[in-house]
Scaffold this active site. Structure first.
Site, mmCIF file in Angstrom:
data_model
loop_
_atom_site.group_PDB
_atom_site.id
_atom_site.type_symbol
_atom_site.label_atom_id
_atom_site.label_comp_id
_atom_site.label_asym_id
_atom_site.label_seq_id
_atom_site.Cartn_x
_atom_site.Cartn_y
_atom_site.Cartn_z
ATOM 1 N N ASP A 29 0.870 -1.162 0.044
ATOM 2 C CA ASP A 29 0.015 0.180 -0.097
ATOM 3 C C ASP A 29 0.821 1.394 0.080
ATOM 4 O O ASP A 29 1.920 1.258 0.730
ATOM 5 C CB ASP A 29 -0.816 0.080 1.286
ATOM 6 C CG ASP A 29 -2.209 0.888 1.143
ATOM 7 O OD1 ASP A 29 -1.796 2.033 1.138
ATOM 8 O OD2 ASP A 29 -3.385 0.441 1.090
ATOM 9 N N ILE A 30 0.583 2.405 -0.690
ATOM 10 C CA ILE A 30 1.160 3.433 -0.986
ATOM 11 C C ILE A 30 1.211 4.329 0.223
ATOM 12 O O ILE A 30 2.050 5.406 0.683
ATOM 13 C CB ILE A 30 1.232 4.346 -2.068
ATOM 14 C CG1 ILE A 30 -0.438 4.554 -1.986
ATOM 15 C CG2 ILE A 30 1.498 3.703 -3.472
ATOM 16 C CD1 ILE A 30 -0.539 5.865 -3.407
ATOM 17 N N ASN A 85 -13.268 -3.004 2.622
ATOM 18 C CA ASN A 85 -14.188 -2.088 2.808
ATOM 19 C C ASN A 85 -15.076 -2.025 1.685
ATOM 20 O O ASN A 85 -14.873 -2.352 0.435
ATOM 21 C CB ASN A 85 -13.583 -0.561 2.795
ATOM 22 C CG ASN A 85 -12.536 -0.575 4.095
ATOM 23 O OD1 ASN A 85 -12.622 -1.119 5.049
ATOM 24 N ND2 ASN A 85 -11.436 -0.092 3.544
ATOM 25 N N GLY A 91 -15.846 3.041 4.011
ATOM 26 C CA GLY A 91 -14.260 3.328 3.942
ATOM 27 C C GLY A 91 -13.910 3.081 2.566
ATOM 28 O O GLY A 91 -12.559 3.212 2.493
ATOM 29 N N GLN A 92 -14.403 2.694 1.790
ATOM 30 C CA GLN A 92 -14.014 2.434 0.268
ATOM 31 C C GLN A 92 -13.498 3.609 -0.348
ATOM 32 O O GLN A 92 -14.530 4.610 -0.729
ATOM 33 C CB GLN A 92 -14.621 1.580 -0.439
ATOM 34 C CG GLN A 92 -14.183 0.851 -1.901
ATOM 35 C CD GLN A 92 -14.979 -0.048 -2.533
ATOM 36 O OE1 GLN A 92 -16.381 -0.195 -2.177
ATOM 37 N NE2 GLN A 92 -14.530 -0.564 -3.581
ATOM 38 N N HIS A 98 -10.617 -4.810 -3.083
ATOM 39 C CA HIS A 98 -9.268 -5.139 -2.284
ATOM 40 C C HIS A 98 -9.457 -5.514 -0.962
ATOM 41 O O HIS A 98 -9.998 -5.021 -0.293
ATOM 42 C CB HIS A 98 -8.475 -3.961 -2.738
ATOM 43 C CG HIS A 98 -8.934 -2.766 -2.298
ATOM 44 N ND1 HIS A 98 -9.747 -1.966 -2.958
ATOM 45 C CD2 HIS A 98 -8.428 -1.887 -1.158
ATOM 46 C CE1 HIS A 98 -10.003 -0.791 -2.312
ATOM 47 N NE2 HIS A 98 -9.058 -0.887 -1.117
ATOM 48 N N HIS A 100 -7.096 -5.552 2.393
ATOM 49 C CA HIS A 100 -5.897 -4.836 3.221
ATOM 50 C C HIS A 100 -5.208 -6.026 4.024
ATOM 51 O O HIS A 100 -6.075 -6.540 4.878
ATOM 52 C CB HIS A 100 -6.426 -3.678 3.893
ATOM 53 C CG HIS A 100 -7.004 -2.692 3.333
ATOM 54 N ND1 HIS A 100 -6.051 -1.480 2.961
ATOM 55 C CD2 HIS A 100 -8.138 -2.257 2.749
ATOM 56 C CE1 HIS A 100 -6.822 -0.574 2.179
ATOM 57 N NE2 HIS A 100 -7.930 -1.262 2.031
#
Length: 112
Positions: A29-30, A85, A91-92, A98, A100
């Site tokens: 994740d960035i 999410n 919270g998407q 995807h 996490h």
């Protein structure tokens, strides 16, 4: 389609990949929320969890199994969190499903 994750799958946007097969891609994740924060995405575009169909059952299981395998490979057998999410209130922020995978710190609830 203007989907960030589809562009990563297509190689148009770089990512720090950890795993890839014909169905999924996993990358760092960035904006990590834990010392280890990996995203596992299907290569097939599915906008939200509500858009999964019965035909996607095996793919959904493969996403979860990939996260489990990555957690083991990254030395996280002592504990980790997986989160998906759905939609804005969930919270998407990227509308391509995807998972996490977060680890390497105490994961509290609520997050913080």
């Amino acid at each position: 389609m203007d989907c960030l994750f589809c562009k990563i799958v297509a190689g148009e946007i770089p990512a720090r990949k950890l795993y890839e097969d014909d169905q999924v891609l996993a990358f760092h994740d960035i904006a990590p929320q834990a010392p280890l924060h990996i995203l596992v995405i299907p290569k097939k575009h599915i906008s939200t969890l509500l858009d999964l169909s019965a035909a996607d059952t095996a793919l959904a299981g493969h996403i979860l199994f990939t996260a489990q395998r990555l957690a083991k490979d990254q030395g996280c057998a002592e504990g980790f969190r997986v989160v998906m999410n759905c939609n804005e209130l969930g919270g998407q922020t990227v509308y391509h499903i995807h998972m996490h995978l977060m680890a390497k710190r105490q994961m509290t609830w609520p997050p913080g």
